[in-house]
Design a protein around this motif. Structure first.
Motif, mmCIF file in Angstrom:
data_model
loop_
_atom_site.group_PDB
_atom_site.id
_atom_site.type_symbol
_atom_site.label_atom_id
_atom_site.label_comp_id
_atom_site.label_asym_id
_atom_site.label_seq_id
_atom_site.Cartn_x
_atom_site.Cartn_y
_atom_site.Cartn_z
ATOM 1 N N ASN A 93 0.817 -1.208 0.000
ATOM 2 C CA ASN A 93 0.000 0.000 0.000
ATOM 3 C C ASN A 93 0.857 1.267 0.000
ATOM 4 N N LYS A 94 0.272 2.379 -0.413
ATOM 5 C CA LYS A 94 0.995 3.645 -0.438
ATOM 6 C C LYS A 94 1.275 4.114 0.990
ATOM 7 N N PRO A 95 2.471 4.647 1.234
ATOM 8 C CA PRO A 95 2.872 4.986 2.606
ATOM 9 C C PRO A 95 2.298 6.307 3.114
ATOM 10 N N THR A 96 1.012 6.314 3.410
ATOM 11 C CA THR A 96 0.420 7.465 4.092
ATOM 12 C C THR A 96 0.031 7.020 5.498
ATOM 13 N N GLU A 97 0.087 7.945 6.437
ATOM 14 C CA GLU A 97 -0.166 7.573 7.833
ATOM 15 C C GLU A 97 -1.580 7.059 8.043
ATOM 16 N N GLU A 98 -2.529 7.490 7.199
ATOM 17 C CA GLU A 98 -3.923 7.081 7.395
ATOM 18 C C GLU A 98 -4.195 5.673 6.871
ATOM 19 N N THR A 99 -3.447 5.241 5.868
ATOM 20 C CA THR A 99 -3.746 3.956 5.234
ATOM 21 C C THR A 99 -2.671 2.899 5.449
ATOM 22 N N THR A 100 -1.544 3.274 6.032
ATOM 23 C CA THR A 100 -0.433 2.333 6.176
ATOM 24 C C THR A 100 -0.693 1.313 7.271
ATOM 25 N N PHE A 101 -0.280 0.090 7.012
ATOM 26 C CA PHE A 101 -0.266 -0.953 8.020
ATOM 27 C C PHE A 101 1.078 -0.831 8.745
ATOM 28 N N GLU A 102 1.069 -0.187 9.911
ATOM 29 C CA GLU A 102 2.320 0.032 10.646
ATOM 30 C C GLU A 102 2.862 -1.292 11.182
ATOM 31 N N LYS A 103 4.161 -1.302 11.456
ATOM 32 C CA LYS A 103 4.762 -2.493 12.056
ATOM 33 C C LYS A 103 4.225 -2.694 13.471
ATOM 34 N N ASN A 104 4.037 -3.944 13.824
ATOM 35 C CA ASN A 104 3.467 -4.293 15.125
ATOM 36 C C ASN A 104 4.523 -4.099 16.210
ATOM 37 N N PRO A 105 4.335 -3.151 17.131
ATOM 38 C CA PRO A 105 5.358 -2.887 18.161
ATOM 39 C C PRO A 105 5.582 -4.056 19.113
ATOM 40 N N ALA A 106 4.615 -4.957 19.207
ATOM 41 C CA ALA A 106 4.802 -6.130 20.070
ATOM 42 C C ALA A 106 5.768 -7.126 19.446
ATOM 43 N N VAL A 107 5.984 -7.002 18.128
ATOM 44 C CA VAL A 107 6.847 -7.935 17.410
ATOM 45 C C VAL A 107 8.202 -7.312 17.106
ATOM 46 N N TYR A 108 8.185 -6.071 16.622
ATOM 47 C CA TYR A 108 9.433 -5.405 16.254
ATOM 48 C C TYR A 108 9.953 -4.620 17.458
ATOM 49 N N ILE A 109 10.597 -5.337 18.362
ATOM 50 C CA ILE A 109 11.114 -4.737 19.581
ATOM 51 C C ILE A 109 12.361 -3.925 19.253
ATOM 52 N N GLN A 110 12.380 -2.681 19.729
ATOM 53 C CA GLN A 110 13.487 -1.781 19.426
ATOM 54 C C GLN A 110 14.822 -2.349 19.889
ATOM 55 N N GLY A 111 15.830 -2.260 19.008
ATOM 56 C CA GLY A 111 17.149 -2.828 19.289
ATOM 57 C C GLY A 111 17.789 -2.313 20.552
ATOM 58 N N SER A 112 18.129 -1.027 20.602
ATOM 59 C CA SER A 112 18.822 -0.484 21.769
ATOM 60 C C SER A 112 17.863 0.138 22.762
ATOM 61 N N GLY A 113 16.649 0.392 22.330
ATOM 62 C CA GLY A 113 15.685 1.058 23.202
ATOM 63 C C GLY A 113 15.850 2.556 23.231
ATOM 64 N N MET A 114 16.818 3.095 22.456
ATOM 65 C CA MET A 114 17.111 4.518 22.552
ATOM 66 C C MET A 114 16.773 5.303 21.288
ATOM 67 N N SER A 115 16.772 4.673 20.128
ATOM 68 C CA SER A 115 16.540 5.432 18.904
ATOM 69 C C SER A 115 15.949 4.551 17.823
ATOM 70 N N SER A 132 22.529 -10.464 23.719
ATOM 71 C CA SER A 132 21.962 -9.234 23.160
ATOM 72 C C SER A 132 22.701 -8.015 23.686
ATOM 73 N N ASP A 133 22.976 -7.993 24.981
ATOM 74 C CA ASP A 133 23.699 -6.864 25.575
ATOM 75 C C ASP A 133 25.114 -6.773 25.012
ATOM 76 N N ARG A 134 25.788 -7.908 24.892
ATOM 77 C CA ARG A 134 27.160 -7.896 24.371
ATOM 78 C C ARG A 134 27.185 -7.463 22.907
ATOM 79 N N HIS A 135 26.171 -7.859 22.171
ATOM 80 C CA HIS A 135 26.122 -7.507 20.754
ATOM 81 C C HIS A 135 26.055 -5.992 20.584
ATOM 82 N N MET A 136 25.161 -5.328 21.296
ATOM 83 C CA MET A 136 25.034 -3.875 21.152
ATOM 84 C C MET A 136 26.297 -3.161 21.618
#
Length: 498
Positions: free
Chosen positions: A92-114, A249-253
């Motif tokens: 789908n076209k990337p507009t905020e109203e129609t986009t299927f955003e990534k599921n935050p429960a699945v795509y856990i942020q790598g460092s938690g900072m950015s 995970s901690d050692r990797h970052m």
């Protein structure tokens, strides 16, 4: 006694509360009419159980075989198996109203900072993509070829020298764990392109400490996802993840940040790398997260695909002979095998495509959430906030789409009329749409070059103790460090008459 009675009352109330949730999910939830097992519809516990076992993708495949192309696999989650759903969710076209955003429960942020390219929202993704796209341009890939060629030469030289008993070199019978060597090569390539120099797996002929933590990092993210699927208990459950899973995970970052800083301090970098092309505009945290994504996502998945490709090739003699014949009839000298020349190898391309089909490097579906206003998928209205995905492993091995889906048959990609009924539109191992993998072209070129040079140099023969990759466990990616033992013979004398 009063304390004991209070505990009983609280426990009873807790059980009744969750029983009420289960009743709501089964009989009153907006998704109640979708087909699927009652246990999965009532609670996330069933799906998490298979995730912990490392069998969630195979679990989904069984559900789709039983219930059809659309299955409710969680209280608020639907899994699809159709081309149209794939296009709706990801193309789908990337507009905020129609986009299927990534599921935050699945795509856990790598460092938690950015944020980074993988986790960024629809609003932020274009910025990261613009900054990082030059690193994957045709010019950048061309400048990275000498590094990839040189490291591939190190691997072929190492496999040619019999140093039985030392590290992962071939033993006295010429047998070596080619799966491990694929890992060594890919990790040295990606670390060289990420940080300006390889970490030295090929030189060691052994796993570097960092290669061990890469898979551990992915496995940790998998278990963190399990915890987040069981909100509001996720924080407690994260604390219960064993240290043997959390520590890597901690050692990797820490390693990523150390290498990024070392590269920034270096007076010169010996060859082109990702950071040479990434445009200025990222903070250090963003740079660390994005380089982490490039190094992590590219190593384990590419190495896994190369290993599984050599498994299926060496266990399918006809396919093996066809590919060897194509490579050795095309190139009279090894130095003619380049990024430009390997594009003519049609059977090699088909072998790679078939490997991605029968054993996708990322077997899990790319999870999304429907827009707030909801959306039509496969002609049915799906409420906003619903978790949706396409079950990749199930789709790529489904008789709905493929003739003889469990068999490794590269000819299906070459116009063989026997496979005219195959629906290749469902096949999208790098996803589709605006968020498809930015490193797709580099991955294909790396794989083609490595395979062509290995099969130009060596004859490989499967050993009886190898494991079919499809039987491995999945933790977001496939279980790592699984041996692929092949007998290796130098093929050059047979061509020169020496």
């Amino acid at each position: 006694m009063e304390i004991f009675e209070g505990i009983i009352l609280l426990t009873g109330a807790w059980i009744l509360l969750h029983a009420g949730f289960a009743v709501y999910n089964l009989f009153f939830h907006p998704l109640r009419k979708y087909p699927g097992p009652k246990l999965d519809a009532a609670s996330q516990l069933a799906y998490v159980y298979y995730m912990v076992k490392g069998e969630s993708c195979k679990h989904l495949a069984r559900l789709h075989e039983k219930y059809g192309e659309v299955v409710r696999v969680g209280p608020n989650e639907i899994s699809y198996l159709t081309v149209s759903a794939n296009k709706t969710i990801f193309g789908n076209k990337p507009t905020e109203e129609t986009t299927f955003e990534k599921n935050p429960a699945v795509y856990i942020q790598g460092s938690g900072m950015s944020d980074n390219l993988l986790f960024a929202s629809t609003r932020e993704h274009p910025r990261f993509k613009k900054l990082m796209a030059p690193a994957f341009s045709d010019q950048a890939i061309k400048e990275q070829e000498p590094t990839i060629q040189q490291l591939t030469s190190v691997m072929t030289d190492s496999l040619r020298h019999n140093r039985s008993g030392e590290a992962y070199y071939p033993n006295a019978d010429g047998v070596a764990n080619v799966g491990a060597w694929c890992n060594f090569l890919v990790f040295d390539i990606l670390s060289a392109l990420s940080f300006g120099k390889p970490v030295g797996c090929l030189e060691l002929a052994d796993y570097h400490e960092w290669t061990d933590v890469i898979f551990g990092t992915m496995k940790h993210a998998h278990f963190v996802q399990c915890a987040h699927r069981l909100k509001p208990y996720h924080r407690l459950l994260e604390m219960l993840i064993p240290g043997e899973i959390s520590d890597p995970s901690d050692r990797h970052m820490e390693n990523v940040r150390k290498y990024v800083r070392a590269r920034e301090k270096a007076d010169t970098v010996s060859q082109a790398d990702f950071a040479s092309y990434i445009l200025k505009g990222m903070s250090e945290d963003e740079m660390v997260d994005n380089i982490n994504i490039l190094a992590t996502a590219g190593t384990e998945t590419t190495a896994t695909t190369l290993s599984s490709l050599f498994y299926y090739l060496t266990h399918n003699h006809n396919s093996y002979q066809k590919l060897v014949a194509e490579i050795r009839s095309t190139f009279t000298h090894e130095d003619k095998i380049t990024f430009n020349s390997i594009g003519s190898l049609k059977y090699l391309k088909a072998v790679i495509q078939e490997t991605f089909r029968i054993h996708p490097s990322v077997p899990v579906g790319f999870h999304r959430i429907t827009p707030k206003a909801g959306s039509y998928i496969d002609g049915q209205w799906v409420p906003g906030g619903t978790w949706v995905s396409v079950a990749l492993l199930a789709a790529y091995r489904s008789p709905r789409y493929w003739k003889h889906p469990e068999e490794f048959i590269p000819e299906r990609w070459l116009g063989d009329p026997e496979f005219a009924s195959d629906n290749r539109q469902i096949w999208a191992p790098f996803s589709i749409g605006p968020r498809k993998c930015i490193g797709m072209n580099l991955t294909y070129l790396n794989m083609r070059l490595i395979i062509a040079r290995l099969l130009w140099n060596f004859d490989f023969e499967a050993q009886p103790d190898n494991i079919d990759p499809h039987g491995l466990k999945e933790y977001g990616v496939w279980q790592g460090h699984v041996p692929l033992n092949l007998q290796i013979r130098d093929a050059r004398p047979s061509r020169t008459g020496a």
